[in-house]
Scaffold this motif. Sequence first.
Motif, short mmCIF file in Angstrom:
data_model
loop_
_atom_site.label_atom_id
_atom_site.label_comp_id
_atom_site.label_asym_id
_atom_site.label_seq_id
_atom_site.Cartn_x
_atom_site.Cartn_y
_atom_site.Cartn_z
N ALA A 95 0.85 -1.20 0.00
CA ALA A 95 0.00 0.00 0.00
C ALA A 95 0.88 1.24 0.00
N LYS A 98 -0.91 4.75 0.78
CA LYS A 98 -1.68 4.97 2.01
C LYS A 98 -1.33 6.32 2.60
N ASN A 263 -6.14 4.34 1.79
CA ASN A 263 -5.27 3.83 0.74
C ASN A 263 -5.84 4.21 -0.63
#
Length: 274
Positions: A95, A98, A263
Amino acid sequence: MYQHKYTLDLLDEFGLMNAKPASTPIDYTSHLSKSSRTSLDDVAPYRRLIGRLIYLTNTRPDICFAVGKLSQFLDCATTKHFQAALHVLRYLKGAPAKRVLFSTSNNLTLTAFSDSDWGACPDTRLSLSGFCFFLEKSLISWRSKKQHTVARSSAEAEYRAMALATCEGVWLSYLLKDFRIPLSRPIVMYCDNQSALHIAANPVFHERTKHIEIDCHTIRDRVQEGLIKLLPVSSTNQVADILTKSLSPKSFFSCNAKLGLINFHVPQLEGGCN
């Protein structure tokens, strides 16, 4: 608030753009200490990586504990420490976009979570303090920090963590006053240690609390003046756990979701998401 490009550049620098993502920033079954495995021949790459990760914690509170843990080994880095640092990058790979999201809808109330991990450091047996502050639902302040002295009980460690969080709450209240936004309600601070809450509520100092008398006054004075309101919280709902200890994937996902991190993927950014 995010560092998407910085994260991608970091992954590219260490050759992990195509790596398999990790579910958590640190393996909760791994126990890191200064005597872990073989020392690195060249510690420069490890130090450079940790320095880059420390800067990334400005927008990624979910990696604060892992980075703080790994930064303790800059003078004695081993192969195990370096693999753990690369594990953080593998987590970021899952991610990279994020970010911390500040909501436009806000009633300007402060809420805090305070936690500690008693005797967390296997080398020094120092405890770890962690706290996070929310302005309504927006995360605005967080910290994961090793305590300076050894705590003789979990209650003492928790109380010192509460004192650190209280000082941060006082500073945030002054900051809001500078913006001409005085707090209309006390700062609600949640703690999952009943003994620490009882010490704060008890106006009588006992022999067993004299060694933390300054911390006692720090918290109790703010409670009595109405700036801080202490409330209990169950360990399963303690958001600050993510800042004080390595968690299993299930517990980590639960705490991470409560931090309010969002995210956003690259296509959403290109579409003009605010």
